[in-house]
Design a protein around this motif. Structure first.
Motif, PDB file in Angstrom:
ATOM      1  N   ILE A 130      37.088  45.136  36.517  1.00 20.60           N
ATOM      2  CA  ILE A 130      37.362  44.424  37.925  1.00 20.60           C
ATOM      3  C   ILE A 130      37.403  42.888  37.615  1.00 20.60           C
ATOM      4  O   ILE A 130      38.319  42.099  37.898  1.00 20.60           O
ATOM      5  CB  ILE A 130      36.226  44.612  39.154  1.00 20.60           C
ATOM      6  N   PHE A 131      36.175  42.406  36.888  1.00 20.79           N
ATOM      7  CA  PHE A 131      36.268  41.118  36.604  1.00 20.79           C
ATOM      8  C   PHE A 131      37.345  40.516  35.607  1.00 20.79           C
ATOM      9  O   PHE A 131      37.888  39.664  35.634  1.00 20.79           O
ATOM     10  CB  PHE A 131      34.779  40.586  36.074  1.00 20.79           C
ATOM     11  N   ARG A 132      37.551  41.484  34.627  1.00 19.24           N
ATOM     12  CA  ARG A 132      38.653  41.196  33.701  1.00 19.24           C
ATOM     13  C   ARG A 132      40.220  41.080  34.562  1.00 19.24           C
ATOM     14  O   ARG A 132      40.805  39.997  34.088  1.00 19.24           O
ATOM     15  CB  ARG A 132      38.807  42.333  32.675  1.00 19.24           C
TER      16      ARG A 132
ATOM     17  N   PHE B 161      33.509  41.383  47.466  1.00 17.85           N
ATOM     18  CA  PHE B 161      34.140  40.527  46.451  1.00 17.85           C
ATOM     19  C   PHE B 161      35.651  39.923  46.882  1.00 17.85           C
ATOM     20  O   PHE B 161      35.684  38.926  47.042  1.00 17.85           O
ATOM     21  CB  PHE B 161      34.263  41.125  45.282  1.00 17.85           C
ATOM     22  N   LEU B 162      36.397  41.226  47.695  1.00 15.22           N
ATOM     23  CA  LEU B 162      37.457  40.773  48.217  1.00 15.22           C
ATOM     24  C   LEU B 162      37.647  39.917  49.263  1.00 15.22           C
ATOM     25  O   LEU B 162      38.284  38.907  49.515  1.00 15.22           O
ATOM     26  CB  LEU B 162      38.366  42.073  48.189  1.00 15.22           C
ATOM     27  N   TYR B 163      36.426  40.131  50.183  1.00 11.56           N
ATOM     28  CA  TYR B 163      36.285  39.472  51.454  1.00 11.56           C
ATOM     29  C   TYR B 163      36.221  37.765  51.100  1.00 11.56           C
ATOM     30  O   TYR B 163      36.795  36.974  51.668  1.00 11.56           O
ATOM     31  CB  TYR B 163      35.377  39.902  52.259  1.00 11.56           C
ATOM     32  N   ILE B 164      35.352  37.800  50.173  1.00  7.87           N
ATOM     33  CA  ILE B 164      34.967  36.209  49.787  1.00  7.87           C
ATOM     34  C   ILE B 164      36.209  35.581  49.242  1.00  7.87           C
ATOM     35  O   ILE B 164      36.519  34.337  49.644  1.00  7.87           O
ATOM     36  CB  ILE B 164      33.871  36.270  48.827  1.00  7.87           C
ATOM     37  N   ASN B 165      37.050  36.079  48.219  1.00  7.07           N
ATOM     38  CA  ASN B 165      38.217  35.572  47.995  1.00  7.07           C
ATOM     39  C   ASN B 165      39.148  35.449  48.980  1.00  7.07           C
ATOM     40  O   ASN B 165      39.937  34.041  49.301  1.00  7.07           O
ATOM     41  CB  ASN B 165      38.956  36.222  46.948  1.00  7.07           C
ATOM     42  N   ALA B 166      39.422  36.352  50.188  1.00  3.63           N
ATOM     43  CA  ALA B 166      40.426  35.968  51.169  1.00  3.63           C
ATOM     44  C   ALA B 166      40.063  35.190  52.293  1.00  3.63           C
ATOM     45  O   ALA B 166      40.504  34.354  52.636  1.00  3.63           O
ATOM     46  CB  ALA B 166      40.443  37.302  52.020  1.00  3.63           C
TER      47      ALA B 166
ATOM     48  N   LEU C  66      33.515  53.905  41.144  1.00  2.00           N
ATOM     49  CA  LEU C  66      32.282  53.290  41.852  1.00  2.00           C
ATOM     50  C   LEU C  66      31.770  54.166  42.822  1.00  2.00           C
ATOM     51  O   LEU C  66      32.315  54.962  43.224  1.00  2.00           O
ATOM     52  CB  LEU C  66      33.135  51.961  42.591  1.00  2.00           C
ATOM     53  N   SER C  67      30.338  53.646  42.815  1.00  2.49           N
ATOM     54  CA  SER C  67      29.399  54.365  43.927  1.00  2.49           C
ATOM     55  C   SER C  67      29.702  53.821  45.144  1.00  2.49           C
ATOM     56  O   SER C  67      30.700  53.088  45.505  1.00  2.49           O
ATOM     57  CB  SER C  67      28.084  54.185  43.432  1.00  2.49           C
ATOM     58  N   HIS C  68      29.056  54.440  46.179  1.00  5.27           N
ATOM     59  CA  HIS C  68      29.238  54.133  47.776  1.00  5.27           C
ATOM     60  C   HIS C  68      29.032  52.597  47.739  1.00  5.27           C
ATOM     61  O   HIS C  68      29.792  51.601  48.119  1.00  5.27           O
ATOM     62  CB  HIS C  68      28.573  54.911  48.516  1.00  5.27           C
ATOM     63  N   ASN C  69      27.791  52.021  47.116  1.00  7.33           N
ATOM     64  CA  ASN C  69      27.274  50.776  47.099  1.00  7.33           C
ATOM     65  C   ASN C  69      28.374  49.849  46.545  1.00  7.33           C
ATOM     66  O   ASN C  69      28.529  48.884  46.677  1.00  7.33           O
ATOM     67  CB  ASN C  69      26.025  50.601  46.602  1.00  7.33           C
ATOM     68  N   GLY C  70      28.773  50.384  45.158  1.00  8.22           N
ATOM     69  CA  GLY C  70      29.509  49.481  44.389  1.00  8.22           C
ATOM     70  C   GLY C  70      30.914  49.436  45.187  1.00  8.22           C
ATOM     71  O   GLY C  70      31.508  48.237  45.252  1.00  8.22           O
ATOM     72  N   SER C  71      31.526  50.464  45.905  1.00 15.78           N
ATOM     73  CA  SER C  71      32.752  50.009  46.853  1.00 15.78           C
ATOM     74  C   SER C  71      32.580  49.302  47.861  1.00 15.78           C
ATOM     75  O   SER C  71      33.236  48.340  47.986  1.00 15.78           O
ATOM     76  CB  SER C  71      33.144  51.494  47.453  1.00 15.78           C
ATOM     77  N   ALA C  72      31.105  49.111  48.403  1.00 13.63           N
ATOM     78  CA  ALA C  72      31.009  48.007  49.434  1.00 13.63           C
ATOM     79  C   ALA C  72      30.763  46.650  48.609  1.00 13.63           C
ATOM     80  O   ALA C  72      31.242  45.645  49.453  1.00 13.63           O
ATOM     81  CB  ALA C  72      29.519  48.304  50.110  1.00 13.63           C
TER      82      ALA C  72
ATOM     83  N   LEU D 143      29.923  30.228  51.628  1.00 11.79           N
ATOM     84  CA  LEU D 143      30.405  31.053  50.637  1.00 11.79           C
ATOM     85  C   LEU D 143      29.526  31.175  49.372  1.00 11.79           C
ATOM     86  O   LEU D 143      29.070  32.153  48.548  1.00 11.79           O
ATOM     87  CB  LEU D 143      31.658  30.534  49.904  1.00 11.79           C
ATOM     88  N   THR D 144      28.550  30.311  49.312  1.00 11.33           N
ATOM     89  CA  THR D 144      27.589  30.271  48.208  1.00 11.33           C
ATOM     90  C   THR D 144      26.372  31.421  48.269  1.00 11.33           C
ATOM     91  O   THR D 144      26.121  32.082  47.403  1.00 11.33           O
ATOM     92  CB  THR D 144      26.817  28.921  48.049  1.00 11.33           C
ATOM     93  N   ILE D 145      26.130  31.408  49.736  1.00 13.61           N
ATOM     94  CA  ILE D 145      25.171  32.303  49.946  1.00 13.61           C
ATOM     95  C   ILE D 145      25.555  33.566  49.714  1.00 13.61           C
ATOM     96  O   ILE D 145      25.114  34.733  49.086  1.00 13.61           O
ATOM     97  CB  ILE D 145      24.628  32.310  51.385  1.00 13.61           C
ATOM     98  N   GLN D 146      26.899  33.872  49.998  1.00 15.88           N
ATOM     99  CA  GLN D 146      27.563  35.280  49.990  1.00 15.88           C
ATOM    100  C   GLN D 146      27.664  35.704  48.772  1.00 15.88           C
ATOM    101  O   GLN D 146      27.494  36.847  48.108  1.00 15.88           O
ATOM    102  CB  GLN D 146      28.941  35.229  50.873  1.00 15.88           C
ATOM    103  N   ILE D 147      28.045  34.739  47.714  1.00 10.96           N
ATOM    104  CA  ILE D 147      28.224  35.007  46.365  1.00 10.96           C
ATOM    105  C   ILE D 147      26.964  35.112  45.534  1.00 10.96           C
ATOM    106  O   ILE D 147      26.919  36.144  44.886  1.00 10.96           O
ATOM    107  CB  ILE D 147      29.105  33.757  45.442  1.00 10.96           C
ATOM    108  N   ASN D 148      25.867  34.487  45.775  1.00 10.11           N
ATOM    109  CA  ASN D 148      24.628  34.843  45.372  1.00 10.11           C
ATOM    110  C   ASN D 148      24.281  36.291  45.697  1.00 10.11           C
ATOM    111  O   ASN D 148      23.318  37.206  44.909  1.00 10.11           O
ATOM    112  CB  ASN D 148      23.573  33.647  45.927  1.00 10.11           C
ATOM    113  N   LYS D 149      24.470  36.831  47.080  1.00 17.27           N
ATOM    114  CA  LYS D 149      24.042  38.101  47.434  1.00 17.27           C
ATOM    115  C   LYS D 149      24.656  38.889  46.810  1.00 17.27           C
ATOM    116  O   LYS D 149      24.279  40.059  46.405  1.00 17.27           O
ATOM    117  CB  LYS D 149      24.097  38.222  48.971  1.00 17.27           C
ATOM    118  N   LEU D 150      26.100  38.890  46.771  1.00 20.01           N
ATOM    119  CA  LEU D 150      26.783  39.879  45.862  1.00 20.01           C
ATOM    120  C   LEU D 150      26.224  40.060  44.630  1.00 20.01           C
ATOM    121  O   LEU D 150      26.381  40.990  43.810  1.00 20.01           O
ATOM    122  CB  LEU D 150      28.319  39.485  45.799  1.00 20.01           C
TER     123      LEU D 150
END
Length: 464
Positions: free
Chosen positions: A236-238, A293-298, A282-288, A204-211
């Motif tokens: 989104i963050f709000r 982000f949703l996957y990390i939380n799930a 959101l751009s295409h990369n932004g949607s990805a 999770l730490t690796i995924q969060i840092n990459k995001l």
């Protein structure tokens, strides 16, 4: 039997990875070990009913006699079940104190003189007498010098002198093998669960840092597209902070949320994002990145569920061990087993902290940079000597009113502020991160300055 079925069904229902399933508590296998312990105890003439009677330590006159080395220590027992640990091995031991005359169990802390003294105490139905014995009071079965016992009875303290010990007790250690198997299995599985948690935390730490790197790249490009991306992630963050998915700060349910509560909060957050997705631009990369982000939380929620069901299995199997054997194992559980990290919500705390430290600061929220007086962005922020920040317009108004006390700390620092107190670094940061808000506040200040100079009608055009 019902929980064993529900436990297996829960593990299958969530479709956990096979690696997780291999590390789960083997509830059925541990139950079989408990049956072996029961059988072994019965073969030794120690069925649960007998052991429970010894544990209760109630005499035939319905009078409870509590023997303790000090007021803070728990009540003594005529038998002791303890678990020693050496490296990776556990060695449960069952020791019973016996009367050398007839082999009957007795209290290991009770010297013959103390037993004679207790016999002489006046008896009454359902009374409790507490005998606090010092370390030199013959608690090991014999002393060579007279000692004093401090006896508390009905609130009165009486000191009694005890002479030489004439008789000693004996202890017998009952060899047990089945319970050793139980604890070896349990320790191995807890070690596996802890290793799994450590591995998941690293992932999770690796995924969060990459995001975080991806969002930074999306928002730092000098273009209109980048500004739209910033506003999208700010929203989104709000929503994410307001959702308080895994931890709550409200008075009703402060602290770590249960898995069911966290799942509901995550679903509400996901639905809120889905409703606003088109407006987020959101751009295409932004949607990805949002999907990541949703996957990390799930993924974090899924592991929390796995932890929760295993914690429940651990609690139930320990209670079942004590209920079926009457050995009261949980009262003597080794610290290295009782303090396993797996029992806490360490992963959720660590992951949420990483999100807070690595992701949320990338797109700062405007609420963190509001002037405490006008509650809008601090345009041309002035930092007072007390380190509190106000917009320049509000500071000027306070100085004109001869208000020298800071509205937040009441320090006398307002009147001394001048142009040198303008925080140029913060002003540049706000202009870069909140361009629209800064522009609106600048226009508002210009209007207020015109009103101060020309009156309320300065910007109104009169047609002749």
């Amino acid at each position: 039997m019902k929980f064993a079925h529900d436990f297996d069904a829960s593990l299958r229902k969530e479709e956990y990875p096979q690696e997780w399933l291999d590390s789960a508590i083997s509830y059925r296998q541990l139950k079989k070990c408990i049956k072996k312990v029961q059988k072994e105890l019965r073969e030794l003439g120690l069925d649960p009913h007998i052991l429970e009677q010894l544990w209760q330590n109630v005499d035939n006159n319905d009078e409870i006699v509590t023997i303790r080395a000090s007021p803070e220590e728990p009540r003594s027992r005529p038998y002791h079940y303890y678990i020693s640990s050496g490296g990776a091995n556990f060695k449960p031991r069952l020791t019973v104190a016996i009367d050398p005359r007839d082999g009957s169990p007795l209290d290991a802390w009770l010297s013959p003189e103390t037993r004679n003294f207790l016999k002489g105490l006046p008896r009454s139905p359902r009374t409790e007498k507490q005998l606090f014995i010092s370390a030199a009071a013959g608690i090991d079965g014999g002393t060579s010098q007279p000692t004093l016992l401090s006896v508390s009875e009905h609130g009165n303290t009486v000191e009694l002198e005890i002479g030489d010990s004439t008789e000693a007790f004996e202890t017998v250690e009952i060899p047990l093998t089945s319970d050793s198997e139980f604890f070896q299995i349990l320790k191995r599985e807890l070690d596996d669960l802890n290793r799994l948690q450590e591995m998941k935390q690293k992932q999770l730490t690796i995924q969060i840092n990459k995001l975080g790197s991806d969002i930074t790249n999306l928002t730092e490009i000098a273009s209109k597209r980048s500004r739209a991306e910033v506003e999208a992630w700010r929203e989104i963050f709000r929503l994410y902070v307001d959702s308080q998915i895994f931890f709550s700060t409200s008075k009703q349910d402060t602290g770590t949320r249960s898995c069911s509560a966290a799942q509901k909060q995550l679903e509400d957050f996901s639905n809120g994002i889905a409703d606003k997705r088109k407006r987020l631009r959101l751009s295409h990369n932004g949607s990805a990145a949002l999907n990541s982000f949703l996957y990390i939380n799930a993924s974090l929620l899924q592991f929390m569920k796995f932890q929760e069901i295993n914690r429940t299995a651990l609690t139930k199997i320990m209670k079942k061990f004590d209920k079926r054997t009457a050995l009261h194992m949980q009262a003597n559980l080794p610290r290295m087993l009782a303090d396993e990290q797996f029992v806490a919500h360490d992963l959720a705390k660590a992951a949420c902290f990483t999100i807070q430290e690595q992701l949320l600061p990338i797109v700062p929220q405007i609420n963190d940079y509001l002037c405490p007086v006008c509650l809008t962005i601090s345009f041309k922020p002035v930092r007072l000597r007390c380190n509190h920040v106000f917009c320049i317009r509000c500071l000027i108004v306070m100085q004109r009113a001869k208000q020298d006390h800071c509205p937040l700390c009441r320090g006398g620092v307002v009147m001394e502020a001048c142009g040198e107190n303008v925080d140029a670094k913060l002003m540049k940061f706000l202009k870069m991160k909140f361009p629209a808000e800064v522009k609106a506040k600048q226009k508002e200040n210009q209007h207020a300055a015109g009103v101060d100079r020309y009156g309320e009608n300065y910007d109104k055009c009169a047609v002749m």
